[in-house]
Each structure stands twice: as structure tokens, then as C-alpha cells.
Design an enzyme around this catalytic site. Sequence first.
Site, mmCIF file in Angstrom:
data_model
loop_
_atom_site.group_PDB
_atom_site.id
_atom_site.type_symbol
_atom_site.label_atom_id
_atom_site.label_comp_id
_atom_site.label_asym_id
_atom_site.label_seq_id
_atom_site.Cartn_x
_atom_site.Cartn_y
_atom_site.Cartn_z
ATOM 1 N N CYS A 113 0.811 -1.227 0.000
ATOM 2 C CA CYS A 113 0.000 0.000 0.000
ATOM 3 C C CYS A 113 0.842 1.274 0.000
ATOM 4 C CB CYS A 113 -0.973 -0.005 1.172
ATOM 5 S SG CYS A 113 -2.160 -1.349 1.052
ATOM 6 N N HIS A 252 -3.207 7.442 1.849
ATOM 7 C CA HIS A 252 -3.606 6.114 1.390
ATOM 8 C C HIS A 252 -5.017 5.852 1.898
ATOM 9 C CE1 HIS A 252 -3.942 1.957 0.641
ATOM 10 N NE2 HIS A 252 -3.731 1.566 1.890
ATOM 11 N N ASN A 282 -10.092 0.236 -0.508
ATOM 12 C CA ASN A 282 -8.626 0.263 -0.444
ATOM 13 C C ASN A 282 -8.065 -0.359 -1.727
ATOM 14 O OD1 ASN A 282 -5.916 -0.164 0.067
ATOM 15 N ND2 ASN A 282 -6.208 -0.951 2.134
HETATM 16 N N1 COA Z 1 -19.086 -7.656 8.509
HETATM 17 C C1 COA Z 1 -19.650 -7.851 9.721
HETATM 18 N N2 COA Z 1 -18.928 -8.136 10.804
HETATM 19 C C2 COA Z 1 -17.591 -8.239 10.657
HETATM 20 C C3 COA Z 1 -16.969 -8.050 9.438
HETATM 21 C C4 COA Z 1 -17.762 -7.760 8.318
HETATM 22 N N3 COA Z 1 -17.262 -7.555 7.090
HETATM 23 N N4 COA Z 1 -15.619 -8.206 9.591
HETATM 24 C C5 COA Z 1 -15.420 -8.461 10.902
HETATM 25 N N5 COA Z 1 -16.612 -8.491 11.542
HETATM 26 C C6 COA Z 1 -16.864 -8.734 12.957
HETATM 27 C C7 COA Z 1 -15.750 -9.522 13.605
HETATM 28 O O1 COA Z 1 -15.912 -10.897 13.403
HETATM 29 C C8 COA Z 1 -15.916 -9.132 15.058
HETATM 30 O O2 COA Z 1 -16.962 -9.900 15.599
HETATM 31 P P1 COA Z 1 -16.849 -10.484 17.100
HETATM 32 O O3 COA Z 1 -16.732 -9.255 17.972
HETATM 33 O O4 COA Z 1 -18.109 -11.242 17.236
HETATM 34 O O5 COA Z 1 -15.602 -11.311 17.103
HETATM 35 C C9 COA Z 1 -16.416 -7.684 14.996
HETATM 36 O O6 COA Z 1 -16.886 -7.501 13.649
HETATM 37 C C10 COA Z 1 -15.342 -6.671 15.296
HETATM 38 O O7 COA Z 1 -14.164 -6.992 14.578
HETATM 39 P P2 COA Z 1 -12.860 -6.124 14.681
HETATM 40 O O8 COA Z 1 -11.821 -6.738 13.811
HETATM 41 O O9 COA Z 1 -12.524 -5.876 16.108
HETATM 42 O O10 COA Z 1 -13.387 -4.756 14.065
HETATM 43 P P3 COA Z 1 -12.654 -3.386 13.906
HETATM 44 O O11 COA Z 1 -13.457 -2.309 14.490
HETATM 45 O O12 COA Z 1 -11.199 -3.477 14.276
HETATM 46 O O13 COA Z 1 -12.738 -3.181 12.330
HETATM 47 C C11 COA Z 1 -11.317 -3.374 10.424
HETATM 48 C C12 COA Z 1 -12.102 -4.103 11.484
HETATM 49 C C13 COA Z 1 -10.594 -4.396 9.562
HETATM 50 C C14 COA Z 1 -12.285 -2.580 9.560
HETATM 51 C C15 COA Z 1 -10.327 -2.401 11.079
HETATM 52 O O14 COA Z 1 -9.591 -3.085 12.080
HETATM 53 C C16 COA Z 1 -9.378 -1.822 10.103
HETATM 54 O O15 COA Z 1 -9.749 -1.078 9.222
HETATM 55 N N6 COA Z 1 -8.067 -2.099 10.245
HETATM 56 C C17 COA Z 1 -7.069 -1.594 9.358
HETATM 57 C C18 COA Z 1 -7.058 -2.422 8.150
HETATM 58 C C19 COA Z 1 -6.357 -1.759 7.033
HETATM 59 O O16 COA Z 1 -6.606 -0.633 6.749
HETATM 60 N N7 COA Z 1 -5.510 -2.506 6.380
HETATM 61 C C20 COA Z 1 -4.832 -2.097 5.243
HETATM 62 C C21 COA Z 1 -3.664 -1.276 5.613
HETATM 63 S S1 COA Z 1 -2.788 -0.969 4.171
#
Ligand code: COA
Length: 325
Positions: A113, A252, A282
Site C-alpha cells: 500500500c 492512502h 482500499n
Molecule cells: N461484517 C460484519 N462483521 C464483521 C466483518 C464484516 N465484514 N468483519 C469483521 N466483523 C466482525 C468480527 O468478526 C468481530 O466480531 P466479534 O466481535 O463477534 O468477534 C467484529 O466484527 C469486530 O471486529 P474487529 O476486527 O474488532 O473490528 P474493527 O473495528 O477493528 O474493524 C477493520 C475491522 C478491519 C475494519 C479495522 O480493524 C481496520 O480497518 N483495520 C485496518 C485495516 C487496514 O486498513 N488494512 C490495510 C492497511 S494498508
Amino acid sequence: MIRSVIVGSGSALPKRAVPNAEMAQMVDTSDEWIVERTGIRNRYIAGEGETTATLAADACRRALEAAGLEASDIGLIVLATATPDQTFPATATKVQDMLGCRGGIAFDVAAVCSGFLYALATADSMLRTGMAKRALVIGAETFSRILDWEDRTTCVLFGDGAGAFVLEAREVAAEGYGDGPGILFSQLHADGAHNELLYVDGGASTTGTIGKLRMKGREVFRHAVVNLATVLQAVLEQTGFTAEDIDWVVPHQANARILDATARKLGLPADKVVVTVDQHANTSAASVPLAYDTAVRDGRIRPGDLVMLEAMGGGFTWGASLVRV
Ligand code: COA
């Protein structure tokens, strides 16, 4: 002094738009969850005949048109991608052939990225040392082809696309980081200790397969906010500008919450941050030039503006470039 000046930008997206509602038919998710956690509403997915190279070539044609240049004016192509058309040769050489330019330098950069920031700094160095007069710097991806479409925690986050800058080496009457246009300063970083937080579980020399993207989203989020705020602060300190001097931040486009948190840490008002993640999710290396081109074409970014480009991605790798348009 000689500076690399952005003389044109362009971008391209696949034909097929996939809104959140359609994602909810594939995996157990909802429009509400995706919008609340990421700000994403839509992504574009490459179809038959659309590849990283075709999207890159389309973005380049638009960038060349904006610059008023021909492909034959280009002596250097640096293409950032984690989803090349082939393991080798470099997708940049394929794009070179599609555009119809011959004989210059063309190669790929792999920094996921942050790839566009790495490509931009590389091309800038090469232009300033006289290795070429004009460059195409491209970020292009087809992440849809390395996603696990049964993993709701990752497949909703990514999309396909491409963006490109035309850079030209110009003699600019300037001192230090002041006056005149061009790339003023870039800082890049990498920390290979976090491979397991964001990676693809395949490769030519390990499994012999392409593999699928794997990510521990919450941990990546935490590192992203800290690393980005630190590098942005370092670039400001190095160049002597303050957050108030910045006209636009083009980050980004990974997650609207990361963009908000980073802007807040720096004391930057949210309305100075170009946000396109809602429209195309993304797109990895493509996202910075895609967002930049969007903001140039809709009239937000204008000649003379001071623009901060920044990205963080797998590796981890991260970096920022301060540019006077
Ligand atoms: N739809 C519904 N629920 C989902 C889901 C989806 N697409 N993806 C995950 N969940 C659920 C999980 O299973 C979890 O459930 P649980 O509490 O029963 O275990 C809950 O949502 C929370 O998951 P969590 O991973 O803690 O959520 P979050 O608030 O951290 O959001 C991301 C997840 C991935 C959106 C966030 O962490 C993020 O954006 N991280 C950075 C990722 C990124 O930008 N990467 C690229 C960098 S280049």
C-alpha cells in the site's frame, strides 16, 4: 535546483462497481457494518480483460493527456504493485509496450500500500540525478484476485484501480523547500518484523501459488495511526512547514477511521483531507494517485497548493512526500 514536478495525473477504475449491498450477498456482512467501521460504500472489481497492466495503461494515457505529452516523451516508468500481471517480467514493461514507448527504463516496485510513495521517491531521485527527463509513476492493483472471497474480515475492504503521475525534471528557481513547484521532500520507512499482521499466504519461491491476503485488522490499524502520524510530523519538521501550511493531505485510502485519527493527531482539519475510500475502497498502491487525480479533476487541488501524500502498508512499509503542485 532541479526538482521533479507533477505535470499531469490520471486514474482508471474497472467497469464493474460493487456496492456494499452486493458484498452482503456474498458474505455475512451489511452495508451498516462496512460504512460504520471503514467508511467504504463501494469498490470496483476487475472483469475479464481488465488487469493491473490495462488499468495502469488507461491511467497513464489520461495522465499524459493532462500533461499534454506523448508516450514517446517518457524515459522512465516506475510501477508500484503487489498484484502484477505475471511473476515476471515487470508489469511496467507491459505498460511501456501498451503505451508504445520504447527504450527507456521500466521496472516495478513492491511496497504494497505504500508502493506509490516508494515509486515516487525512486523516480524523483532518478530524475534529479539526470537518468531521465520525464517519468510515469504508477500505482496499479487488482487486489480482487488475491482476496479470500469467503473471509468477510478482508474481502469487503479492498478494490481494484490505478493512478499515475507524469513527473518532469525542471530547473526551479528555488532555495531549500520554498518557492516553485515539485516534490520537496520524501521520507520512507520499513519494519519487517510485522509480516504476520498483513501478508499473502503464497509466493513464487515458497508455495508456488499466488496466495490470498491475510490480515489482523485491529493490529494493523493501531500501527498505521502511530506510524503515519510520526512520519508526517518528521516531514513537517524537516521542511520547516507546519500543519497549517498544508492545503491538502492525500492519504492512502484504507479506512476513513484511520484518516480521521491521523488528521486529529496532527491537528489537521478533516476538510483538508482528500477522502475517496467511500467510492473505491482500499486499492493499495493505486489509492494515493487515484485520490490525488480525483481532487485535481474536481478542482480541489490547484497549482501552487502544498500537498502531503502519505501511505502505510504491508511489510510494514510507510512514508510521506511533501509536494508543491
Ligand atoms: N461484517 C460484519 N462483521 C464483521 C466483518 C464484516 N465484514 N468483519 C469483521 N466483523 C466482525 C468480527 O468478526 C468481530 O466480531 P466479534 O466481535 O463477534 O468477534 C467484529 O466484527 C469486530 O471486529 P474487529 O476486527 O474488532 O473490528 P474493527 O473495528 O477493528 O474493524 C477493520 C475491522 C478491519 C475494519 C479495522 O480493524 C481496520 O480497518 N483495520 C485496518 C485495516 C487496514 O486498513 N488494512 C490495510 C492497511 S494498508
